[in-house]
Motif scaffolding. Structure first.
Motif, PDB file in Angstrom:
ATOM      1  N   LYS A  94      11.682  -4.096  -7.001  1.00 43.42           N
ATOM      2  CA  LYS A  94      10.259  -4.288  -7.296  1.00 43.42           C
ATOM      3  C   LYS A  94       9.913  -3.611  -8.626  1.00 43.42           C
ATOM      4  CE  LYS A  94       5.779  -3.224  -5.163  1.00 43.42           C
ATOM      5  NZ  LYS A  94       5.167  -2.565  -3.999  1.00 43.42           N
ATOM      6  N   ILE A  96       6.748  -2.549 -11.131  1.00 45.65           N
ATOM      7  CA  ILE A  96       5.308  -2.310 -11.199  1.00 45.65           C
ATOM      8  C   ILE A  96       4.948  -1.928 -12.629  1.00 45.65           C
ATOM      9  CG2 ILE A  96       3.380  -0.929 -10.311  1.00 45.65           C
ATOM     10  CD1 ILE A  96       5.338  -0.298  -7.887  1.00 45.65           C
ATOM     11  N   ASP A 118       6.260  -7.553 -10.446  1.00 43.76           N
ATOM     12  CA  ASP A 118       5.822  -7.863  -9.084  1.00 43.76           C
ATOM     13  C   ASP A 118       4.395  -7.418  -8.821  1.00 43.76           C
ATOM     14  OD1 ASP A 118       8.358  -8.857  -7.777  1.00 43.76           O
ATOM     15  OD2 ASP A 118       9.048  -6.937  -8.569  1.00 43.76           O
ATOM     16  N   ASP A 119       3.965  -6.365  -9.509  1.00 39.95           N
ATOM     17  CA  ASP A 119       2.669  -5.783  -9.195  1.00 39.95           C
ATOM     18  C   ASP A 119       2.146  -5.012 -10.409  1.00 39.95           C
ATOM     19  OD1 ASP A 119       0.465  -5.086  -7.663  1.00 39.95           O
ATOM     20  OD2 ASP A 119       1.545  -3.674  -6.379  1.00 39.95           O
ATOM     21  N   GLY A 121      -0.385  -1.633 -11.113  1.00 43.46           N
ATOM     22  CA  GLY A 121      -0.996  -0.555 -10.358  1.00 43.46           C
ATOM     23  C   GLY A 121      -1.193   0.680 -11.208  1.00 43.46           C
ATOM     24  N   THR A 125      -0.725   3.710  -6.900  1.00 47.13           N
ATOM     25  CA  THR A 125       0.373   2.804  -6.550  1.00 47.13           C
ATOM     26  C   THR A 125       1.699   3.536  -6.646  1.00 47.13           C
ATOM     27  OG1 THR A 125      -0.918   0.953  -7.403  1.00 47.13           O
ATOM     28  CG2 THR A 125       1.451   0.591  -7.092  1.00 47.13           C
TER      29      THR A 125
END
Length: 139
Positions: A94, A96, A118-119, A121, A125
């Motif tokens: 993952k 971020i 993926d994200d 934050g 996070t």
């Protein structure tokens, strides 16, 4: 809960990015979860066309050091950063991207490689990822 490694990728230096990806891929291949939290200069490597732009952390010698290290890596058949990222994603890693860094440095989501991220934050996070981790590193 599965064992997990979380790595803050603060540096955009080529050798440090290699270290982060090799460790993260190692964790994934040993059955752990792994997340990479890209912030500040590390986030620069997630920009489109930014992956190979990082200098060496030491002995860069105006780019000559990087050239020499890349030659030695090729001879030793070390895979590229692109391949390490592909492996990381295929193994379920993952990635971020730090929203605060994006704001500070004027980076927009469209400036970044969406195929890797993926994200998005902020510190919360990262803290949640780290809280769930058995290994945390800052590179």
């Amino acid at each position: 809960m599965a064992e997990k490694a979380t790595i803050v990728v603060h540096s955009g230096d080529m050798d440090k990015l290699y270290s982060a990806l090799i460790i993260a891929n190692g964790a994934l291949s040993m059955g752990m979860e792994a997340s990479l939290y890209f912030t500040f200069w590390g986030l620069e490597r997630l920009k489109k066309e930014g992956l190979e732009k990082g200098a060496l952390s030491k002995m860069n010698l105006l780019g000559l050091g990087k050239w020499m290290v890349k030659r030695r890596m090729k001879k030793a058949r070390v895979v590229s950063l692109e391949k390490l990222f592909q492996d990381f994603k295929e193994l379920g890693g993952k990635i971020i991207a730090c929203e605060m860094t994006m704001e500070i440095m004027g980076i927009k989501p469209e400036d970044l490689r969406q195929d890797l991220i993926d994200d998005y934050g902020a510190v919360g996070t990262y803290i949640q990822e780290a809280r769930e981790s058995t290994i945390t590193l800052f590179i």
